[in-house]
Design an enzyme around this catalytic site. Structure first.
Site, PDB file in Angstrom:
ATOM      1  N   SER A 294       0.780  -1.353  -0.089  1.00 55.76           N
ATOM      2  CA  SER A 294      -0.047  -0.153  -0.051  1.00 55.76           C
ATOM      3  C   SER A 294       1.001   1.348  -0.042  1.00 55.76           C
ATOM      4  O   SER A 294       1.729   1.789  -1.006  1.00 55.76           O
ATOM      5  CB  SER A 294      -0.910  -0.055   1.238  1.00 55.76           C
ATOM      6  OG  SER A 294      -1.931   1.227   1.219  1.00 55.76           O
ATOM      7  N   LYS A 319      -0.751  -4.090  -3.120  1.00 54.56           N
ATOM      8  CA  LYS A 319      -2.056  -3.365  -2.944  1.00 54.56           C
ATOM      9  C   LYS A 319      -1.992  -1.919  -3.643  1.00 54.56           C
ATOM     10  O   LYS A 319      -1.406  -1.059  -2.953  1.00 54.56           O
ATOM     11  CB  LYS A 319      -2.084  -3.269  -1.398  1.00 54.56           C
ATOM     12  CG  LYS A 319      -3.482  -2.687  -1.045  1.00 54.56           C
ATOM     13  CD  LYS A 319      -3.639  -2.964   0.457  1.00 54.56           C
ATOM     14  CE  LYS A 319      -4.988  -2.212   0.795  1.00 54.56           C
ATOM     15  NZ  LYS A 319      -5.060  -0.794   0.977  1.00 54.56           N
ATOM     16  N   GLN A 323      -8.347   3.398   0.240  1.00 50.77           N
ATOM     17  CA  GLN A 323      -9.559   3.196   0.658  1.00 50.77           C
ATOM     18  C   GLN A 323      -9.890   4.563   1.427  1.00 50.77           C
ATOM     19  O   GLN A 323      -9.080   5.339   1.751  1.00 50.77           O
ATOM     20  CB  GLN A 323      -9.517   2.355   1.983  1.00 50.77           C
ATOM     21  CG  GLN A 323      -9.931   0.955   1.540  1.00 50.77           C
ATOM     22  CD  GLN A 323      -8.642   0.366   0.650  1.00 50.77           C
ATOM     23  OE1 GLN A 323      -7.550   0.491   1.165  1.00 50.77           O
ATOM     24  NE2 GLN A 323      -8.880  -0.269  -0.336  1.00 50.77           N
TER      25      GLN A 323
END
Length: 393
Positions: A294, A319, A323
């Site tokens: 991420s 990733k 979000q």
């Protein structure tokens, strides 16, 4: 009395159906006509549960369950509905302050609760928990059947309260029972020091990206007097990510002014996140592994694409989605995947990861030396030092 209960039921049922109708109406883009068959089914389920289910239930409980079900139906492990307790725990995790035992779980095998590492100085560390320990039970809860979010919520709690873990230790083939007393955990996300045996090389470890990580990095660099070092090792191994803006802030020290990451939403609209102009301009090497994910991949991807440093290790987790946390009522929230990100070269790394410039695998049975205290470096860190020495000749 019974008549009044039925009146209350239908009143709550009407409210519930009204809420769901709004959701359905918005979902189809404003059309007035909704799927009456599905609405009828939903109303029938609520009626049956309220009228015939053995245990007592509330409308708020059913709405909670329906909301969670809507999000779960997306099939996206990163999109979740969080009740008030779960939301509070997430905020604590993001801020790096919470009551717990100090365990970071591995992402590698989602079917197991594997200790990635205990946080130094925490109850888990003092009790002797080790990387690779598999958590089998949390108090009386079978931990082999729950996900990581649930496990974390069970291990968190008020400082001073107790929790008992049963863990299986692979290297000794033994099962251990470990009683722990929760403490207030405050996790610094950035540490920095001179690399042992290499006084002219700085070592920076970033464990996650919280809202304050970029400020922490600035403080660490100032305290270390980074100007006196010839080069740096930036360690992003086992960094599971965190705040997008924190990643951009950190990347600004390692890439020149220009794009760090592109954020693309579901309409194809693109927002460019750019360096804030803090580029240090020193030779450096970045350590990455299969659990660098991420926000850590945003930093690593920017460095690789912009060509400012060398990535050493193995392919990252992959990733590449973002979000957003949407606050709801009564302290609840929804974490929803709202965008994907692309590296400066417009590369989508989701489920693909980032290949290092120099692939180096940790040897079997060897542990990564994060924040080393002596010169016994793991093979990846050794290679990073060798590459850095070549850069600063």
């Amino acid at each position: 009395m019974q008549e009044r209960n039925w009146r209350d039921f239908f009143k709550h049922l009407g409210i519930f159906i009204g809420i769901v109708s709004i959701i359905f109406t918005v979902t189809v883009g404003g059309f007035i006509v909704v799927n009456l068959q599905h609405m009828g089914r939903l109303a029938r389920v609520v009626q049956l549960v309220q009228g015939d289910y053995l245990e007592k239930t509330s409308i708020s409980q059913l709405i909670d369950g329906a909301t969670r079900g809507i999000v779960d139906s997306l099939g996206d492990p990163y999109s979740v509905y969080m009740d008030a307790q779960e939301n509070t725990q997430l905020m604590e995790q993001i801020e790096g302050k919470f009551g717990g035992v100090g365990i970071i779980l591995s992402l590698k095998d989602p079917q197991k609760l594997v200790v990635l590492r205990p946080i130094k100085g925490t109850p888990a560390d003092k009790a002797g928990l080790e990387p690779g320990d598999v958590i089998m039970k949390i108090d009386d809860q079978d931990a082999t059947t729950i996900d990581q979010d649930k496990a974390v919520s069970l291990m968190r709690g008020d400082p001073g309260t107790k929790v008992t873990l049963m863990v299986y230790r692979e290297n000794t083939k033994k099962t251990l029972t470990v009683p722990l007393t929760r403490e207030a955990i405050s996790v610094p996300t950035v540490t920095g020091e001179a690399l042992p045996g290499n006084s002219d090389l700085a070592y920076i470890d970033i464990s996650q990206f919280s809202p304050n990580t970029a400020n922490e990095l600035a403080s660490v660099l100032k305290t270390m007097d980074i100007s006196k070092y010839k080069g740096m090792v930036l360690d992003l191994r086992y960094n599971h990510g965190g705040e997008l803006d924190a990643a951009v802030g950190v990347a600004s020290y390692f890439v020149q002014p220009g794009p760090v990451v592109y954020i693309v939403d579901n309409q194809g609209r693109t927002v460019t996140k750019a360096s804030e102009g803090n580029f240090l301009g020193k030779p450096f090497v970045v350590l990455v592994n299969e659990e660098s994910a991420s926000a850590a991949e945003i930093v690593a991807g920017a460095i690789k694409d912009r060509g400012t440093g060398t990535l050493v290790g193995v392919k990252t987790f992959g990733k590449g989605i973002v979000q957003t946390i949407f606050p709801l009522d009564a302290g609840t929230s929804m974490k929803l995947t709202t965008a994907k990100y692309l590296t400066p070269n417009k590369i989508d790394i989701h489920k693909k990861g980032i290949e290092p410039d120099l692939k180096v695998e940790i040897k079997k049975g060897e542990e990564a030396t994060i924040s080393p205290t002596d010169k016994n470096f793991d093979v990846q860190l050794k290679q990073a030092v060798q590459v850095l020495r070549e850069k600063i000749k």
